[in-house]
Structure formats: C-alpha cells, structure tokens
Scaffold this motif. Structure first.
Motif, short mmCIF file in Angstrom:
data_model
loop_
_atom_site.label_atom_id
_atom_site.label_comp_id
_atom_site.label_asym_id
_atom_site.label_seq_id
_atom_site.Cartn_x
_atom_site.Cartn_y
_atom_site.Cartn_z
N LYS A 28 4.40 76.86 43.11
CA LYS A 28 2.96 76.94 43.14
C LYS A 28 2.35 76.84 41.74
O LYS A 28 1.33 76.23 41.56
N MET A 29 2.97 77.49 40.77
CA MET A 29 2.26 77.64 39.50
C MET A 29 2.79 76.67 38.47
O MET A 29 3.96 76.46 38.32
N VAL A 30 1.88 76.11 37.78
CA VAL A 30 2.22 75.07 36.81
C VAL A 30 1.72 75.50 35.47
O VAL A 30 0.56 75.85 35.32
N LYS A 31 2.58 75.45 34.50
CA LYS A 31 2.13 75.72 33.14
C LYS A 31 1.55 74.44 32.60
O LYS A 31 2.19 73.40 32.65
N PHE A 32 0.35 74.52 32.08
CA PHE A 32 -0.23 73.27 31.64
C PHE A 32 -0.45 73.20 30.14
O PHE A 32 -0.78 72.15 29.62
N LEU A 33 -0.25 74.32 29.44
CA LEU A 33 -0.42 74.25 27.99
C LEU A 33 0.92 73.90 27.38
O LEU A 33 1.68 74.77 26.96
N LYS A 37 -0.30 67.95 25.56
CA LYS A 37 -1.56 68.12 26.28
C LYS A 37 -2.71 67.88 25.31
O LYS A 37 -2.68 68.38 24.19
N PHE A 105 -4.94 80.29 22.14
CA PHE A 105 -5.22 79.61 23.41
C PHE A 105 -6.65 79.80 23.86
O PHE A 105 -7.22 78.93 24.51
N MET A 109 -9.94 74.33 24.92
CA MET A 109 -10.26 73.96 26.29
C MET A 109 -9.27 72.89 26.70
O MET A 109 -9.31 71.78 26.15
N PRO A 110 -8.37 73.18 27.61
CA PRO A 110 -7.41 72.16 28.00
C PRO A 110 -8.09 71.09 28.83
O PRO A 110 -9.08 71.35 29.50
N LEU B 70 -4.80 82.48 34.23
CA LEU B 70 -4.71 81.07 34.59
C LEU B 70 -3.89 80.31 33.55
O LEU B 70 -3.10 79.44 33.88
N ARG B 71 -4.11 80.66 32.29
CA ARG B 71 -3.41 79.97 31.23
C ARG B 71 -1.92 80.18 31.28
O ARG B 71 -1.14 79.26 31.06
N SER B 73 -0.34 81.00 33.91
CA SER B 73 0.09 80.72 35.27
C SER B 73 0.58 81.93 36.01
O SER B 73 1.45 81.82 36.86
N TYR B 94 -11.69 74.17 36.84
CA TYR B 94 -10.93 73.16 36.09
C TYR B 94 -9.58 73.70 35.66
O TYR B 94 -8.55 73.06 35.83
N TYR B 95 -9.58 74.91 35.12
CA TYR B 95 -8.31 75.54 34.74
C TYR B 95 -7.40 75.66 35.95
O TYR B 95 -6.19 75.42 35.87
N LEU B 98 -5.83 72.44 36.83
CA LEU B 98 -4.71 72.10 35.96
C LEU B 98 -3.48 72.91 36.30
O LEU B 98 -2.37 72.42 36.24
N ALA B 99 -3.69 74.17 36.67
CA ALA B 99 -2.56 75.05 36.93
C ALA B 99 -2.17 75.05 38.39
O ALA B 99 -1.23 75.75 38.76
N LYS B 100 -2.87 74.30 39.21
CA LYS B 100 -2.60 74.21 40.64
C LYS B 100 -2.64 75.58 41.31
O LYS B 100 -1.71 75.97 42.00
#
Lengths: 165, 144
Positions: A28-33, A37, A105, A109-110, B70-71, B73, B94-95, B98-100
């Motif tokens: 479910k969870m995705v790290k996006f930083l 990026k 962080f 703003m990602p 959120l950051r 996850s 939006y965050y 990105l993090a689904k």
C-alpha cells in the motif's frame, strides 16, 4: 483436538499477523522522496526553484536530527533558446547555475516528476562535500555539467522551466 | 463514550446535504428521520470506526504531522474535514497521490471531526497510522 492453524482465527479484514501486515503495508505505501525525484524548494534563498533529490538522509544525522536530503537545484534556469540563435548564443543561453543544498523535507514540495540523472559522484561525497568551499564548488560543477547536458537533450523539459508564481 | 456515539452525527441540515441525503436514501425506502450526512448509516460507520481507532490504534491529528506521516509513508488513511482550506486540501491530496494513500473527505467540518475523535478541539486533518482493532482502512478504500 487439532492444533493445525498457525494464526488464531480473528476477524478477517484486519489480520494482525506481523508478516501479513508488513506485506500489505509494502503493497500500500510508497516512499516517494527518493533520489531522482524532482522537488520544489519552499523556503530559503532558493524558494521556488526546482531541484532534484540526490541523496536522502531519512533519519537525519547527528548535526541534523531530522529527515533531510541533499538536493541539486537550478539557481539560474537556462534561458529560452530559439531556432534563430547562433551556436554561440545557444551555448550561452543553455547555461545553468546549480546549487547543492541539504534541505529539510518540510521545506520541499515533492512533485510527480522525476529526473533520472546520474549524480553519483555528487551523492557519494555527500555529507562532507558541503563542508569545505572547494569541495562544494567541485561537486556543484559536476552537477552543473550533468544537468546542462540533460537540458541539451531536450528531455525533462518541465524541470528546466522556471516556476511562475 | 456512550454519549459520544449519540452525539456523533450532529443534525445540521445543510440544503446541499439534504438534497444529497434525499437522493441517497430515497431508493432505500426506510424512514430515516434526520439523514444529515450522505446516508445516516455510513455517517455513523465512519464515526464509530474513528472512535475505535482513537481507542485502540495510532493516529496523528493536525496538518504538520499529517504531512510528516505522508512523507515517511507511515499513514494508512488520511481524513480531511470539509472546511479544510482548498490549498491545504489539494496539497494533502497531492502528497497522498504520490504516496498512494487514500484520502477520505469527512462529511463534517473540523469541529465535527474533532468531536468524532473525542477531542475538545477542532481537527482539520488527521492521519491513521495503525488502525488497531478497527477496519476503517478496508471500509473506505474508495472513500474519496
């Protein structure tokens, strides 16, 4: 008296077995930083400038006990190049000025964009390359070369346009 | 906690909510007295689930911590009040995109959301890290 079930039967929607929960969590969870990026800086001198994450320090370091990352950003965007420009002019207009910065962080703003630029030498020298001035300049020059060549290929156009605000 | 359950859907009839409620409950045919949220049943459900999360799970309240979860996850579900300022709402969405992570738009303002959390202050956004015994995560997967 059958002792076959491994996990005791519990209400199905929330199986508390740790392995299951962790696998569901990963699904479910995705790290996006992550490195690569594209982000926009929100605070400081470079507020409003676009940058790419080079290296992430999730848990922070002793000097910075918060999550932060090293970003390489565009202090000066390349100017708009038109077809009538001579080669000399195009070269001049395509120059970028790059900054390297360790940013919290919360001051980023990602975005949904990524920039897969190979900034490995910049990343590897990361925490100490920003201490001394000449190391910093060297790293910035390396990043500048990489970003300029990426701009010249015409990819990642969003990254190289100035954010209007 | 007993009183909280009775207190949860405040019978504030907004014309838009009324219209939505009528549209939603008309096929049911049941005589719902005051359906303020979309349907009284699902309004109650969210509140009950939230109550259970407050009791047994992990959560954080407030914009800064929501962004933090959120950051990294850690959040599993984010709930926004309906009077959340639109810039903040889109930023959190939006965050979460990105993090689904799913975002649930609560049918109530920050006062109601704070009450639903059992707090005496307003809560504009909250994030659920660990639902505990509740199945709030599964119950609102498409709860946008």
């Amino acid at each position: 008296p059958s002792h076959s079930p491994q996990t005791p039967p519990l209400p199905s929607p929330n199986p508390p077995a740790a392995a299951q929960r962790s696998s569901r969590k990963e699904a479910k969870m995705v790290k996006f930083l992550k490195p690569g990026k594209a982000v926009i800086l929100l605070q400081g001198r470079y507020a409003g400038k676009k940058a790419v994450i080079v290296r992430v320090f999730e848990e922070g370091t002793r000097d910075r006990p918060y999550g932060h990352c090293l970003v390489a950003g565009l202090a000066k965007y390349p100017k708009k190049v038109i077809r009538k420009d001579s080669a000399k002019k195009t070269a001049k207009k395509s120059r970028v000025k790059v900054f390297l910065k360790l940013v919290n962080f919360t001051h980023l703003m990602p975005t949904r964009y990524t920039l897969d630029v190979d900034l490995k030498e910049v990343a590897s020298g990361a925490p100490d390359s920003l201490t001394s001035k000449d190391k910093k300049v060297g790293a910035a020059k390396a990043a500048k070369a990489k970003l300029e060549e990426r701009f010249k290929t015409g990819k990642n156009r969003w990254f190289f346009t100035k954010l209007r605000f | 906690i007993q009183t909280l359950a009775q207190l949860t859907p405040p019978p504030r009839r907004h014309p838009r909510a009324e219209a939505a409620a009528d549209a939603a409950t008309s096929p049911r045919g049941a005589t719902m007295v005051t359906s303020t949220k979309k349907t009284k049943k699902s309004g109650d459900n969210i509140n009950n689930k939230l109550q259970l999360v407050m009791k047994s799970g992990k959560y954080t309240l407030g914009y800064k911590t929501v962004l933090r979860t959120l950051r990294n996850s850690k959040a599993k579900l984010v709930i926004l009040a309906n009077n959340c300022p639109p810039l903040r709402k889109s930023e959190i969405e939006y965050y979460a995109m990105l993090a689904k992570i799913t975002v649930h738009h609560y049918h109530g303002n920050n006062v109601d959301l704070g009450t639903a959390c059992g707090k005496y202050f307003r809560v504009c956004c909250l994030s659920i890290i660990d639902p505990g015994d509740s199945d709030i995560i599964n119950a609102t997967p498409a709860g946008q």
